[in-house]
Design a protein around this motif. Structure first.
Motif, PDB file in Angstrom:
ATOM      1  N   LEU A  12      33.413  51.250  49.282  1.00 34.16           N
ATOM      2  CA  LEU A  12      33.753  51.318  50.570  1.00 34.16           C
ATOM      3  C   LEU A  12      35.440  51.361  50.737  1.00 34.16           C
ATOM      4  N   GLU A  13      36.009  50.792  49.882  1.00 29.83           N
ATOM      5  CA  GLU A  13      37.447  50.858  49.709  1.00 29.83           C
ATOM      6  C   GLU A  13      38.297  50.509  48.568  1.00 29.83           C
ATOM      7  N   ILE A  14      39.210  51.185  47.914  1.00 26.30           N
ATOM      8  CA  ILE A  14      39.844  50.870  46.699  1.00 26.30           C
ATOM      9  C   ILE A  14      41.312  50.980  46.839  1.00 26.30           C
ATOM     10  N   LYS A  38      25.337  38.892  49.752  1.00 27.58           N
ATOM     11  CA  LYS A  38      24.101  39.549  49.691  1.00 27.58           C
ATOM     12  C   LYS A  38      24.331  41.110  49.843  1.00 27.58           C
ATOM     13  N   ARG A  39      25.128  41.691  50.626  1.00 22.86           N
ATOM     14  CA  ARG A  39      25.470  42.966  50.852  1.00 22.86           C
ATOM     15  C   ARG A  39      26.684  43.678  50.416  1.00 22.86           C
ATOM     16  N   PHE A  40      27.990  42.718  50.335  1.00 25.10           N
ATOM     17  CA  PHE A  40      29.180  43.241  49.714  1.00 25.10           C
ATOM     18  C   PHE A  40      29.775  42.263  48.519  1.00 25.10           C
ATOM     19  N   VAL A  41      30.560  43.062  47.962  1.00 21.33           N
ATOM     20  CA  VAL A  41      31.354  42.431  46.771  1.00 21.33           C
ATOM     21  C   VAL A  41      32.789  42.706  46.936  1.00 21.33           C
ATOM     22  N   GLN A  42      33.660  42.044  46.728  1.00 21.51           N
ATOM     23  CA  GLN A  42      35.242  42.124  46.566  1.00 21.51           C
ATOM     24  C   GLN A  42      35.809  41.792  45.440  1.00 21.51           C
ATOM     25  N   LEU A  43      36.248  42.398  44.732  1.00 21.84           N
ATOM     26  CA  LEU A  43      36.860  42.429  43.479  1.00 21.84           C
ATOM     27  C   LEU A  43      38.522  42.556  43.578  1.00 21.84           C
ATOM     28  N   GLU A  44      39.136  42.294  42.381  1.00 21.36           N
ATOM     29  CA  GLU A  44      40.508  42.472  42.204  1.00 21.36           C
ATOM     30  C   GLU A  44      40.792  42.489  40.737  1.00 21.36           C
ATOM     31  N   ALA A  45      41.937  43.468  40.327  1.00 21.29           N
ATOM     32  CA  ALA A  45      42.071  43.815  38.808  1.00 21.29           C
ATOM     33  C   ALA A  45      43.773  43.518  38.921  1.00 21.29           C
ATOM     34  N   ARG A  46      44.281  43.288  37.649  1.00 21.27           N
ATOM     35  CA  ARG A  46      45.729  43.177  37.696  1.00 21.27           C
ATOM     36  C   ARG A  46      45.845  43.865  36.085  1.00 21.27           C
ATOM     37  N   ALA A  47      46.666  44.996  35.965  1.00 18.89           N
ATOM     38  CA  ALA A  47      47.095  45.347  34.915  1.00 18.89           C
ATOM     39  C   ALA A  47      48.664  44.906  34.242  1.00 18.89           C
ATOM     40  N   THR A  48      48.644  44.544  33.059  1.00 18.82           N
ATOM     41  CA  THR A  48      49.747  44.220  32.531  1.00 18.82           C
ATOM     42  C   THR A  48      50.070  45.159  31.306  1.00 18.82           C
ATOM     43  N   SER A  49      51.511  45.174  30.831  1.00 16.58           N
ATOM     44  CA  SER A  49      51.747  45.508  29.764  1.00 16.58           C
ATOM     45  C   SER A  49      53.089  44.738  29.165  1.00 16.58           C
ATOM     46  N   GLY A  50      52.446  43.963  28.173  1.00 15.22           N
ATOM     47  CA  GLY A  50      53.159  42.889  27.408  1.00 15.22           C
ATOM     48  C   GLY A  50      52.772  41.842  28.563  1.00 15.22           C
ATOM     49  N   SER A  51      54.065  41.115  28.882  1.00 13.06           N
ATOM     50  CA  SER A  51      53.846  40.075  30.001  1.00 13.06           C
ATOM     51  C   SER A  51      54.398  40.755  31.350  1.00 13.06           C
ATOM     52  N   GLU A  52      54.534  41.874  31.539  1.00  8.88           N
ATOM     53  CA  GLU A  52      54.764  42.430  32.904  1.00  8.88           C
ATOM     54  C   GLU A  52      53.588  43.033  33.590  1.00  8.88           C
ATOM     55  N   LEU A  53      53.641  42.748  34.875  1.00  7.89           N
ATOM     56  CA  LEU A  53      52.770  43.193  35.911  1.00  7.89           C
ATOM     57  C   LEU A  53      52.821  44.592  36.136  1.00  7.89           C
ATOM     58  N   VAL A  54      52.089  45.658  35.791  1.00  8.14           N
ATOM     59  CA  VAL A  54      52.375  46.965  36.284  1.00  8.14           C
ATOM     60  C   VAL A  54      51.597  47.578  37.591  1.00  8.14           C
ATOM     61  N   ALA A  55      50.408  46.973  37.702  1.00  5.73           N
ATOM     62  CA  ALA A  55      49.689  47.522  38.679  1.00  5.73           C
ATOM     63  C   ALA A  55      48.576  46.249  39.164  1.00  5.73           C
ATOM     64  N   TYR A  56      48.008  46.454  40.585  1.00  9.66           N
ATOM     65  CA  TYR A  56      47.170  45.420  40.959  1.00  9.66           C
ATOM     66  C   TYR A  56      46.376  46.287  41.904  1.00  9.66           C
ATOM     67  N   THR A  58      42.566  46.055  44.500  1.00  8.73           N
ATOM     68  CA  THR A  58      41.561  45.416  45.084  1.00  8.73           C
ATOM     69  C   THR A  58      40.258  46.492  45.541  1.00  8.73           C
ATOM     70  N   GLY A  59      39.238  45.927  45.435  1.00 10.13           N
ATOM     71  CA  GLY A  59      38.077  47.082  45.765  1.00 10.13           C
ATOM     72  C   GLY A  59      36.963  46.190  46.610  1.00 10.13           C
ATOM     73  N   SER A  60      36.495  47.209  47.546  1.00  7.33           N
ATOM     74  CA  SER A  60      35.198  46.528  48.330  1.00  7.33           C
ATOM     75  C   SER A  60      34.119  47.653  48.173  1.00  7.33           C
ATOM     76  N   PHE A  61      32.898  46.785  47.785  1.00 11.30           N
ATOM     77  CA  PHE A  61      31.729  47.701  47.415  1.00 11.30           C
ATOM     78  C   PHE A  61      30.612  47.149  48.176  1.00 11.30           C
ATOM     79  N   ALA A  62      29.824  48.047  48.451  1.00  9.07           N
ATOM     80  CA  ALA A  62      28.340  47.651  49.219  1.00  9.07           C
ATOM     81  C   ALA A  62      27.342  47.719  48.408  1.00  9.07           C
ATOM     82  N   ILE A  63      26.430  46.650  48.305  1.00 11.98           N
ATOM     83  CA  ILE A  63      25.383  46.657  47.220  1.00 11.98           C
ATOM     84  C   ILE A  63      24.088  47.412  47.875  1.00 11.98           C
ATOM     85  N   LEU A  64      23.567  48.317  47.308  1.00 13.94           N
ATOM     86  CA  LEU A  64      22.457  49.097  47.776  1.00 13.94           C
ATOM     87  C   LEU A  64      21.282  48.486  47.223  1.00 13.94           C
TER      88      LEU A  64
END
Length: 70
Positions: A12-14, A38-56, A58-64
């Motif tokens: 639905l959205e990233i 039941k119908r939707f999932v919300q996720l998050e992700a964090r990307a690190t290089s060493g101890s540094e946060l380089v990206a983060y 979120t995503g919204s997904f519909a369950i079919l």
């Protein structure tokens, strides 16, 4: 394997925020489920290089509904 691996999801959205470039070395990404219903999932992700946060992100997904032949 989590139960999400057997579901059919559609995006639905990233949103990804890139904070710093990485020119060498490894990048580690960890993802987690923020909320799952039941119908939707919300996720998050964090990307690190060493101890540094380089990206983060979120995503919204519909369950079919899974077709019977799959």
């Amino acid at each position: 394997a989590s139960y999400l691996s057997i579901l059919i999801l559609t995006t639905l959205e990233i949103l990804v925020r890139y904070l710093n470039p990485v020119f060498e070395g490894e990048v580690e990404v960890q993802a987690s489920i923020l909320k799952s219903g039941k119908r939707f999932v919300q996720l998050e992700a964090r990307a690190t290089s060493g101890s540094e946060l380089v990206a983060y992100g979120t995503g919204s997904f519909a369950i079919l509904d899974r077709p019977k032949h799959l």
